[in-house]
Design a protein around this motif. Structure first.
Motif, PDB file in Angstrom:
ATOM      1  N   LYS A 140      18.453 -13.270  39.320  1.00 14.12           N
ATOM      2  CA  LYS A 140      19.225 -14.354  39.923  1.00 14.12           C
ATOM      3  C   LYS A 140      18.256 -15.313  40.596  1.00 14.12           C
ATOM      4  O   LYS A 140      17.344 -14.883  41.308  1.00 14.12           O
ATOM      5  N   ILE A 141      18.494 -16.593  40.340  1.00 19.21           N
ATOM      6  CA  ILE A 141      17.707 -17.636  40.985  1.00 19.21           C
ATOM      7  C   ILE A 141      18.647 -18.385  41.917  1.00 19.21           C
ATOM      8  O   ILE A 141      19.681 -18.897  41.473  1.00 19.21           O
ATOM      9  N   GLY A 142      18.303 -18.452  43.190  1.00 20.60           N
ATOM     10  CA  GLY A 142      19.160 -19.080  44.177  1.00 20.60           C
ATOM     11  C   GLY A 142      19.250 -20.588  44.012  1.00 20.60           C
ATOM     12  O   GLY A 142      18.365 -21.229  43.434  1.00 20.60           O
ATOM     13  N   ALA A 143      20.309 -21.154  44.552  1.00 22.20           N
ATOM     14  CA  ALA A 143      20.511 -22.597  44.504  1.00 22.20           C
ATOM     15  C   ALA A 143      19.340 -23.313  45.160  1.00 22.20           C
ATOM     16  O   ALA A 143      18.870 -22.918  46.222  1.00 22.20           O
ATOM     17  N   GLY A 144      18.856 -24.350  44.501  1.00 22.38           N
ATOM     18  CA  GLY A 144      17.776 -25.162  45.037  1.00 22.38           C
ATOM     19  C   GLY A 144      16.392 -24.553  44.950  1.00 22.38           C
ATOM     20  O   GLY A 144      15.425 -25.163  45.409  1.00 22.38           O
ATOM     21  N   ALA A 145      16.263 -23.376  44.367  1.00 27.25           N
ATOM     22  CA  ALA A 145      14.949 -22.726  44.264  1.00 27.25           C
ATOM     23  C   ALA A 145      14.049 -23.512  43.305  1.00 27.25           C
ATOM     24  O   ALA A 145      14.521 -24.131  42.356  1.00 27.25           O
ATOM     25  N   ILE A 146      12.758 -23.464  43.579  1.00 28.59           N
ATOM     26  CA  ILE A 146      11.769 -24.050  42.679  1.00 28.59           C
ATOM     27  C   ILE A 146      10.884 -22.908  42.207  1.00 28.59           C
ATOM     28  O   ILE A 146      10.083 -22.365  42.972  1.00 28.59           O
ATOM     29  N   VAL A 147      11.073 -22.531  40.937  1.00 25.36           N
ATOM     30  CA  VAL A 147      10.393 -21.367  40.375  1.00 25.36           C
ATOM     31  C   VAL A 147       9.176 -21.830  39.583  1.00 25.36           C
ATOM     32  O   VAL A 147       9.301 -22.578  38.611  1.00 25.36           O
ATOM     33  N   LEU A 148       7.984 -21.371  40.004  1.00 23.67           N
ATOM     34  CA  LEU A 148       6.735 -21.739  39.358  1.00 23.67           C
ATOM     35  C   LEU A 148       5.985 -20.525  38.817  1.00 23.67           C
ATOM     36  O   LEU A 148       4.964 -20.674  38.161  1.00 23.67           O
TER      37      LEU A 148
END
Length: 168
Positions: A140-148
């Protein structure tokens, strides 16, 4: 497409009928046009593929590159502002909320420049997943996350830049 619509009908409490999902959900319409554009792209008709992409983007607010690989039962909920780059891979049973970007980080990169989203992942609203990162199965990726960076299977990532807060 009907398999996708049936899956959405099961998981979305706002959906009242199969006809409603097929005819009014912008994510369904964008995926329909994407499949046709991808066919033309795979058969070296890049102008037609690009034309259909632009048509779909104008009608739905969802931009999907014709070369992107998208699995079965993918649910783009609400959809407005979703951008999926050309080397992105989205496996089966993934949920993307509005404003999600599956983009690249460096224009000069060759090969896979966009994310790989594995089976069952859930990507929250306005999350940005950038570069050739992998989001693991059922993550799960949370709202507004920036995944790099890569997110392991069954993990939850939040923040900017994203950090793992939970792994089952």
């Amino acid at each position: 497409m009907f398999e996708t619509a049936r899956a959405i009908l099961k998981q979305d409490p706002a959906a009242h009928s199969l006809a409603e999902v097929v005819l009014t959900y912008p994510g369904m319409q964008a995926l329909f046009w994407h499949r046709i554009a991808q066919y033309f792209s795979n058969h070296h008709h890049s102008f037609l593929a690009s034309f259909l992409r632009r048509h779909s983007e104008h009608r739905t607010g969802i931009s999907i590159a014709p070369q992107a690989q998208i699995g079965k039962r993918v649910f783009i909920d609400h959809g407005v502002g979703v951008v999926i780059g050309e080397t992105a891979i989205i496996e089966d049973d993934v949920v993307l909320l509005h404003g999600v970007t599956l983009g690249s980080r460096h224009a000069e990169d060759t090969g896979r420049r966009h994310p790989h989203i594995k089976h069952g992942a859930y990507i929250g609203a306005n999350a940005q997943i950038l570069g050739s990162v992998t989001v693991g199965k059922f993550s799960k990726i949370g709202a507004g996350a920036i995944v790099l960076k890569d997110v392991p299977d069954y993990a939850t990532a939040v923040g900017s830049p994203a950090r793992i807060i939970e792994k089952k």
